[in-house]
Design a protein around this motif. Sequence first.
Motif, PDB file in Angstrom:
ATOM      1  N   SER A 260      29.342  24.568 -10.751  1.00 44.65           N
ATOM      2  CA  SER A 260      28.068  25.223 -10.458  1.00 44.65           C
ATOM      3  C   SER A 260      27.021  24.235  -9.959  1.00 44.65           C
ATOM      4  CB  SER A 260      27.539  25.928 -11.703  1.00 44.65           C
ATOM      5  OG  SER A 260      27.314  24.995 -12.741  1.00 44.65           O
ATOM      6  N   ASN A 261      27.163  22.942 -10.292  1.00 48.31           N
ATOM      7  CA  ASN A 261      26.175  21.946  -9.885  1.00 48.31           C
ATOM      8  C   ASN A 261      26.583  21.190  -8.630  1.00 48.31           C
ATOM      9  OD1 ASN A 261      24.502  22.491 -12.109  1.00 48.31           O
ATOM     10  ND2 ASN A 261      25.738  21.162 -13.421  1.00 48.31           N
ATOM     11  N   ALA A 262      27.736  21.526  -8.065  1.00 46.48           N
ATOM     12  CA  ALA A 262      28.187  20.838  -6.858  1.00 46.48           C
ATOM     13  C   ALA A 262      27.163  21.017  -5.750  1.00 46.48           C
ATOM     14  CB  ALA A 262      29.546  21.374  -6.424  1.00 46.48           C
ATOM     15  N   GLY A 263      26.813  19.913  -5.088  1.00 48.26           N
ATOM     16  CA  GLY A 263      25.840  19.963  -4.011  1.00 48.26           C
ATOM     17  C   GLY A 263      24.415  19.788  -4.468  1.00 48.26           C
ATOM     18  N   ALA A 264      24.157  19.859  -5.781  1.00 49.24           N
ATOM     19  CA  ALA A 264      22.796  19.670  -6.291  1.00 49.24           C
ATOM     20  C   ALA A 264      22.460  18.180  -6.304  1.00 49.24           C
ATOM     21  CB  ALA A 264      22.678  20.260  -7.683  1.00 49.24           C
ATOM     22  N   ARG A 265      21.175  17.890  -6.236  1.00 52.68           N
ATOM     23  CA  ARG A 265      20.738  16.488  -6.242  1.00 52.68           C
ATOM     24  C   ARG A 265      19.630  16.304  -7.287  1.00 52.68           C
ATOM     25  NH1 ARG A 265      19.413  15.561  -0.973  1.00 52.68           N
ATOM     26  NH2 ARG A 265      21.399  14.545  -0.509  1.00 52.68           N
ATOM     27  N   ILE A 266      19.803  15.309  -8.154  1.00 51.60           N
ATOM     28  CA  ILE A 266      18.826  14.982  -9.191  1.00 51.60           C
ATOM     29  C   ILE A 266      18.166  13.651  -8.845  1.00 51.60           C
ATOM     30  CG2 ILE A 266      18.463  14.449 -11.634  1.00 51.60           C
ATOM     31  CD1 ILE A 266      20.900  16.124 -12.288  1.00 51.60           C
ATOM     32  N   LEU A 267      16.838  13.625  -8.871  1.00 48.21           N
ATOM     33  CA  LEU A 267      16.099  12.373  -8.705  1.00 48.21           C
ATOM     34  C   LEU A 267      15.800  11.818 -10.096  1.00 48.21           C
ATOM     35  CD1 LEU A 267      14.579  10.227  -7.100  1.00 48.21           C
ATOM     36  CD2 LEU A 267      12.581  11.740  -7.099  1.00 48.21           C
ATOM     37  N   LEU A 268      16.324  10.650 -10.401  1.00 46.28           N
ATOM     38  CA  LEU A 268      16.162   9.996 -11.698  1.00 46.28           C
ATOM     39  C   LEU A 268      15.164   8.851 -11.541  1.00 46.28           C
ATOM     40  CD1 LEU A 268      16.981   9.543 -14.658  1.00 46.28           C
ATOM     41  CD2 LEU A 268      18.944   8.226 -13.823  1.00 46.28           C
TER      42      LEU A 268
ATOM     43  N   ALA B 146      26.466  16.772 -10.156  1.00 47.08           N
ATOM     44  CA  ALA B 146      25.405  16.688  -9.157  1.00 47.08           C
ATOM     45  C   ALA B 146      25.277  15.258  -8.653  1.00 47.08           C
ATOM     46  CB  ALA B 146      24.083  17.154  -9.763  1.00 47.08           C
ATOM     47  N   GLU B 147      24.709  15.117  -7.459  1.00 48.45           N
ATOM     48  CA  GLU B 147      24.422  13.780  -6.922  1.00 48.45           C
ATOM     49  C   GLU B 147      23.176  13.244  -7.617  1.00 48.45           C
ATOM     50  OE1 GLU B 147      23.045  11.589  -2.756  1.00 48.45           O
ATOM     51  OE2 GLU B 147      23.444  13.752  -2.796  1.00 48.45           O
ATOM     52  N   VAL B 148      23.217  12.007  -8.071  1.00 52.52           N
ATOM     53  CA  VAL B 148      22.086  11.390  -8.758  1.00 52.52           C
ATOM     54  C   VAL B 148      21.530  10.271  -7.883  1.00 52.52           C
ATOM     55  CG1 VAL B 148      21.287  10.204 -10.831  1.00 52.52           C
ATOM     56  CG2 VAL B 148      23.103  11.909 -11.011  1.00 52.52           C
ATOM     57  N   VAL B 149      20.274  10.441  -7.448  1.00 54.08           N
ATOM     58  CA  VAL B 149      19.582   9.380  -6.709  1.00 54.08           C
ATOM     59  C   VAL B 149      18.534   8.790  -7.636  1.00 54.08           C
ATOM     60  CG1 VAL B 149      20.011  10.369  -4.440  1.00 54.08           C
ATOM     61  CG2 VAL B 149      17.976  11.045  -5.708  1.00 54.08           C
ATOM     62  N   THR B 150      18.268   7.508  -7.498  1.00 53.68           N
ATOM     63  CA  THR B 150      17.413   6.822  -8.469  1.00 53.68           C
ATOM     64  C   THR B 150      16.166   6.238  -7.821  1.00 53.68           C
ATOM     65  OG1 THR B 150      18.613   4.736  -8.187  1.00 53.68           O
ATOM     66  CG2 THR B 150      19.392   6.245  -9.908  1.00 53.68           C
ATOM     67  N   ALA B 151      15.144   6.068  -8.650  1.00 53.42           N
ATOM     68  CA  ALA B 151      13.901   5.403  -8.260  1.00 53.42           C
ATOM     69  C   ALA B 151      13.405   4.624  -9.471  1.00 53.42           C
ATOM     70  CB  ALA B 151      12.850   6.425  -7.810  1.00 53.42           C
TER      71      ALA B 151
ATOM     72  N   SER C   1      10.233   3.355  -9.731  1.00 50.08           N
ATOM     73  CA  SER C   1       8.784   3.446  -9.860  1.00 50.08           C
ATOM     74  C   SER C   1       8.322   4.782  -9.300  1.00 50.08           C
ATOM     75  CB  SER C   1       8.091   2.303  -9.103  1.00 50.08           C
ATOM     76  OG  SER C   1       8.296   2.438  -7.705  1.00 50.08           O
ATOM     77  N   GLY C   2       7.056   5.125  -9.594  1.00 52.24           N
ATOM     78  CA  GLY C   2       6.510   6.354  -9.060  1.00 52.24           C
ATOM     79  C   GLY C   2       6.406   6.332  -7.555  1.00 52.24           C
ATOM     80  N   SER C   3       6.027   5.190  -6.997  1.00 55.03           N
ATOM     81  CA  SER C   3       5.921   5.075  -5.538  1.00 55.03           C
ATOM     82  C   SER C   3       7.283   5.255  -4.880  1.00 55.03           C
ATOM     83  CB  SER C   3       5.326   3.713  -5.166  1.00 55.03           C
ATOM     84  OG  SER C   3       4.056   3.545  -5.744  1.00 55.03           O
ATOM     85  N   ASP C   4       8.301   4.646  -5.469  1.00 55.83           N
ATOM     86  CA  ASP C   4       9.668   4.788  -4.962  1.00 55.83           C
ATOM     87  C   ASP C   4      10.106   6.250  -5.019  1.00 55.83           C
ATOM     88  OD1 ASP C   4      12.199   4.258  -4.045  1.00 55.83           O
ATOM     89  OD2 ASP C   4      12.909   3.326  -5.897  1.00 55.83           O
ATOM     90  N   ALA C   5       9.733   6.949  -6.090  1.00 58.89           N
ATOM     91  CA  ALA C   5      10.097   8.363  -6.229  1.00 58.89           C
ATOM     92  C   ALA C   5       9.440   9.212  -5.144  1.00 58.89           C
ATOM     93  CB  ALA C   5       9.689   8.860  -7.614  1.00 58.89           C
ATOM     94  N   VAL C   6       8.182   8.928  -4.847  1.00 57.13           N
ATOM     95  CA  VAL C   6       7.487   9.685  -3.798  1.00 57.13           C
ATOM     96  C   VAL C   6       8.171   9.473  -2.450  1.00 57.13           C
ATOM     97  CG1 VAL C   6       5.324   9.846  -2.499  1.00 57.13           C
ATOM     98  CG2 VAL C   6       5.274   9.736  -4.992  1.00 57.13           C
ATOM     99  N   ASP C   7       8.583   8.249  -2.182  1.00 54.08           N
ATOM    100  CA  ASP C   7       9.307   7.987  -0.926  1.00 54.08           C
ATOM    101  C   ASP C   7      10.592   8.801  -0.863  1.00 54.08           C
ATOM    102  OD1 ASP C   7       7.346   6.219  -0.176  1.00 54.08           O
ATOM    103  OD2 ASP C   7       8.404   4.439  -0.914  1.00 54.08           O
ATOM    104  N   GLN C   8      11.304   8.878  -1.986  1.00 47.79           N
ATOM    105  CA  GLN C   8      12.547   9.661  -2.025  1.00 47.79           C
ATOM    106  C   GLN C   8      12.247  11.145  -1.791  1.00 47.79           C
ATOM    107  OE1 GLN C   8      15.591   8.557  -2.314  1.00 47.79           O
ATOM    108  NE2 GLN C   8      15.713   6.749  -3.628  1.00 47.79           N
ATOM    109  N   LEU C   9      11.189  11.643  -2.414  1.00 52.63           N
ATOM    110  CA  LEU C   9      10.857  13.058  -2.278  1.00 52.63           C
ATOM    111  C   LEU C   9      10.395  13.415  -0.873  1.00 52.63           C
ATOM    112  CD1 LEU C   9       8.980  13.510  -5.691  1.00 52.63           C
ATOM    113  CD2 LEU C   9      11.138  14.601  -5.029  1.00 52.63           C
ATOM    114  N   ARG C  10       9.829  12.453  -0.175  1.00 51.30           N
ATOM    115  CA  ARG C  10       9.395  12.700   1.196  1.00 51.30           C
ATOM    116  C   ARG C  10      10.544  12.658   2.199  1.00 51.30           C
ATOM    117  NH1 ARG C  10       3.987   8.895   0.864  1.00 51.30           N
ATOM    118  NH2 ARG C  10       2.489  10.559   0.307  1.00 51.30           N
TER     119      ARG C  10
END
Length: 414
Positions: free
Chosen positions: A282-290, A310-315, A317-326
Amino acid sequence: MYSIEEICDALIAAGSAAAFCRTEDEFLRCALQAAGDLLEVSCCVFYAAPATVLAHVGAVRVNQRAGSELEIPESLPTAFSDHVRRQSGRIIVSSDWDALSTLFPGFDFAGCASLWISVANEDRVFGTLAFFDHCSRRFDRTQQKIADLTASVLKLGLESQVGRHSLHSNEAATYHEFAKLIGNVARDLLNPLTAIFGYIELLKAESSAPRSTHLITRMEEQIEKARRVIAALSTVSGQPRFAPPEIAPPIARAELERPIVSIVKRQQQPEAPTWQPGTSESNAGARILLVQRSEAVLEFQRSVLSALGAEVVTAVSGSDAVDQLRSRPVDAIILDDELEEPFSSKRLVWWVRENRPELSDRMLLTISRKPSAETREILETAMLPHVTKPLEVLELYSRAQQVLHAGRNPHLLQ
């Protein structure tokens, strides 16, 4: 005439007050009382010099005899205090000076007799000591000497008081820095130990040989010793004590695939982890930002979350997370409550709610057992689901799965 015994007794009483009085005000009142009784004046006043270490004292007045009937100044002009201090003996008798009213026009020098002495050492000015009495009083040379000795006692006593307070302030500042250092050490130790504990839980889920099981048990014993050290360090630093989590029994990998029985509402924390149906598929293709600034804890969390499929992408710091979300789509966010500026955890949550509102209900916060004021504000305002550190495998897995499924089935966490 004054006897040597009377003078010594008064000066000893004034000087000894510096040893047992806790504040400058208490010391000054004791010393002025002793000096006023000896000189038999109506009133004694110490005027603290402004913009100095004694500025908070102001004017300290002690009345003897009919002293309350005298009208004396509440404070002194700087020009007048400086004039007294510049005299050769740092002493002025009002009857000997006709021009004092020009330096201090707000006071009627003809209304009473007064004696003024500057209290200062080579490094600092403490203030001005004044004795007041009826108009007919004349301060003779002996009385002037006694007043000068009293000023010297005041100077030494105030030096002692100021030095004592300065020492206490330095000790407090040193202890604060030491406690802060110890707190940082405890926190830095806690992060890798949390990861190690999590890896042990994962190892327990694997089939292990007796020898491996024995080594895992020995490892747990050593980690427990480290936990006690951290608890002691946290006590010294004034930070929350590290309490070991309740250890869940080993869970087989197949157990992670078992369907759930119930789902909790978003604002509630269940007593035990619950599981969503169908994990990997059920989680195949989902992506989690950690988002986690501790590398050891980040790797541990990624190991646990990988079981979700699910695919797990990491950050880190908060700035790094914002870059990932963008730059990429994300289905859920798991973030720590100790992200540092310029993009703290609070700022990141607020940024997501404003710029990625579809993720507002798909964030999971990892928090300390005693959260900071900022973390409490996040929980109260954003009402995010959370897990408490040190993280437990089952709880982290369960909450992450709930957040993922809430994104696909929004009614689950409403």
